[in-house]
Motif scaffolding. Sequence first.
Motif, PDB file in Angstrom:
ATOM      1  N   PHE A  27       1.028   8.679  -9.318  1.00  0.00           N
ATOM      2  CA  PHE A  27       1.367   7.408  -8.665  1.00  0.00           C
ATOM      3  C   PHE A  27       2.879   7.184  -8.665  1.00  0.00           C
ATOM      4  O   PHE A  27       3.475   6.895  -7.628  1.00  0.00           O
ATOM      5  CB  PHE A  27       0.651   6.254  -9.373  1.00  0.00           C
ATOM      6  CG  PHE A  27       0.974   4.918  -8.792  1.00  0.00           C
ATOM      7  CD1 PHE A  27       0.401   4.503  -7.601  1.00  0.00           C
ATOM      8  CD2 PHE A  27       1.864   4.065  -9.431  1.00  0.00           C
ATOM      9  CE1 PHE A  27       0.708   3.262  -7.053  1.00  0.00           C
ATOM     10  CE2 PHE A  27       2.178   2.826  -8.896  1.00  0.00           C
ATOM     11  CZ  PHE A  27       1.598   2.425  -7.697  1.00  0.00           C
ATOM     12  N   TYR A  34       4.791   7.148  -5.076  1.00  0.00           N
ATOM     13  CA  TYR A  34       4.685   5.769  -4.587  1.00  0.00           C
ATOM     14  C   TYR A  34       5.719   5.431  -3.513  1.00  0.00           C
ATOM     15  O   TYR A  34       5.384   4.841  -2.492  1.00  0.00           O
ATOM     16  CB  TYR A  34       4.787   4.782  -5.751  1.00  0.00           C
ATOM     17  CG  TYR A  34       4.829   3.350  -5.281  1.00  0.00           C
ATOM     18  CD1 TYR A  34       3.677   2.733  -4.806  1.00  0.00           C
ATOM     19  CD2 TYR A  34       6.017   2.626  -5.264  1.00  0.00           C
ATOM     20  CE1 TYR A  34       3.706   1.433  -4.340  1.00  0.00           C
ATOM     21  CE2 TYR A  34       6.050   1.325  -4.808  1.00  0.00           C
ATOM     22  CZ  TYR A  34       4.895   0.730  -4.340  1.00  0.00           C
ATOM     23  OH  TYR A  34       4.927  -0.554  -3.876  1.00  0.00           O
ATOM     24  N   LYS A  35       6.965   5.803  -3.717  1.00  0.00           N
ATOM     25  CA  LYS A  35       8.020   5.430  -2.759  1.00  0.00           C
ATOM     26  C   LYS A  35       7.818   6.045  -1.381  1.00  0.00           C
ATOM     27  O   LYS A  35       8.345   5.532  -0.394  1.00  0.00           O
ATOM     28  CB  LYS A  35       9.391   5.800  -3.304  1.00  0.00           C
ATOM     29  CG  LYS A  35       9.815   4.902  -4.442  1.00  0.00           C
ATOM     30  CD  LYS A  35      11.217   5.183  -4.885  1.00  0.00           C
ATOM     31  CE  LYS A  35      11.582   4.251  -6.031  1.00  0.00           C
ATOM     32  NZ  LYS A  35      12.954   4.442  -6.464  1.00  0.00           N
ATOM     33  N   THR A  76       5.050   6.128   0.287  1.00  0.00           N
ATOM     34  CA  THR A  76       3.849   5.579   0.931  1.00  0.00           C
ATOM     35  C   THR A  76       4.215   4.542   1.986  1.00  0.00           C
ATOM     36  O   THR A  76       3.835   3.380   1.883  1.00  0.00           O
ATOM     37  CB  THR A  76       2.897   4.968  -0.116  1.00  0.00           C
ATOM     38  OG1 THR A  76       3.608   3.956  -0.840  1.00  0.00           O
ATOM     39  CG2 THR A  76       2.357   6.009  -1.056  1.00  0.00           C
ATOM     40  N   ARG A  93      -0.583   6.103   2.051  1.00  0.00           N
ATOM     41  CA  ARG A  93      -1.189   5.272   1.011  1.00  0.00           C
ATOM     42  C   ARG A  93      -2.586   5.777   0.654  1.00  0.00           C
ATOM     43  O   ARG A  93      -2.940   5.874  -0.526  1.00  0.00           O
ATOM     44  CB  ARG A  93      -1.236   3.807   1.449  1.00  0.00           C
ATOM     45  CG  ARG A  93       0.143   3.182   1.578  1.00  0.00           C
ATOM     46  CD  ARG A  93       0.085   1.688   1.801  1.00  0.00           C
ATOM     47  NE  ARG A  93      -0.578   1.274   3.016  1.00  0.00           N
ATOM     48  CZ  ARG A  93       0.035   1.005   4.167  1.00  0.00           C
ATOM     49  NH1 ARG A  93       1.352   1.121   4.258  1.00  0.00           N
ATOM     50  NH2 ARG A  93      -0.650   0.600   5.211  1.00  0.00           N
ATOM     51  N   ALA A 117      -1.250  -1.680  -5.837  1.00  0.00           N
ATOM     52  CA  ALA A 117      -0.222  -0.851  -6.462  1.00  0.00           C
ATOM     53  C   ALA A 117       0.359  -1.542  -7.692  1.00  0.00           C
ATOM     54  O   ALA A 117       0.558  -0.908  -8.734  1.00  0.00           O
ATOM     55  CB  ALA A 117       0.871  -0.528  -5.448  1.00  0.00           C
ATOM     56  N   ALA A 149       0.044  -0.050 -11.441  1.00  0.00           N
ATOM     57  CA  ALA A 149       1.262   0.188 -12.212  1.00  0.00           C
ATOM     58  C   ALA A 149       1.227  -0.589 -13.529  1.00  0.00           C
ATOM     59  O   ALA A 149       1.607  -0.062 -14.583  1.00  0.00           O
ATOM     60  CB  ALA A 149       2.485  -0.204 -11.396  1.00  0.00           C
TER      61      ALA A 149
END
Length: 114
Positions: A46, A50-51, A53, A59, A100, A104
């Motif tokens: 993740f 993540y950045k 997506t 996603r 998200a 996190a």
Amino acid sequence: MRTRTAAAVLTAALLLGLTACGSSNDDKPADPTKLDSSASLACDDFATDYKATQTKQARIDLANKVNKWAQSSITNGIADNAKALARGADASPGAWQIGADAFAQACLDAEWKN
């Protein structure tokens, strides 16, 4: 007589082998408040991706990757929040962000470190 002796030796060897496979750590339940290896892998994936997506497909791909590991985790909140992440991935960007953030936070609550 030889057959009986051979069978006894084989049985003893099998029992000894089975005893050697078990360990006292296997008998202890894992601590669900601590990060297990599956949760660690899910959180790592993740954080790494993540950045990137920016699209719905990105996603969804990340949510699938995270869920591959998360669903076998017993760490509190990891599996459930990964499912929410997947639901958000297929919905709006706002729903993705909520999922998200929750995932996190579950990683951080389990003391995951990047």
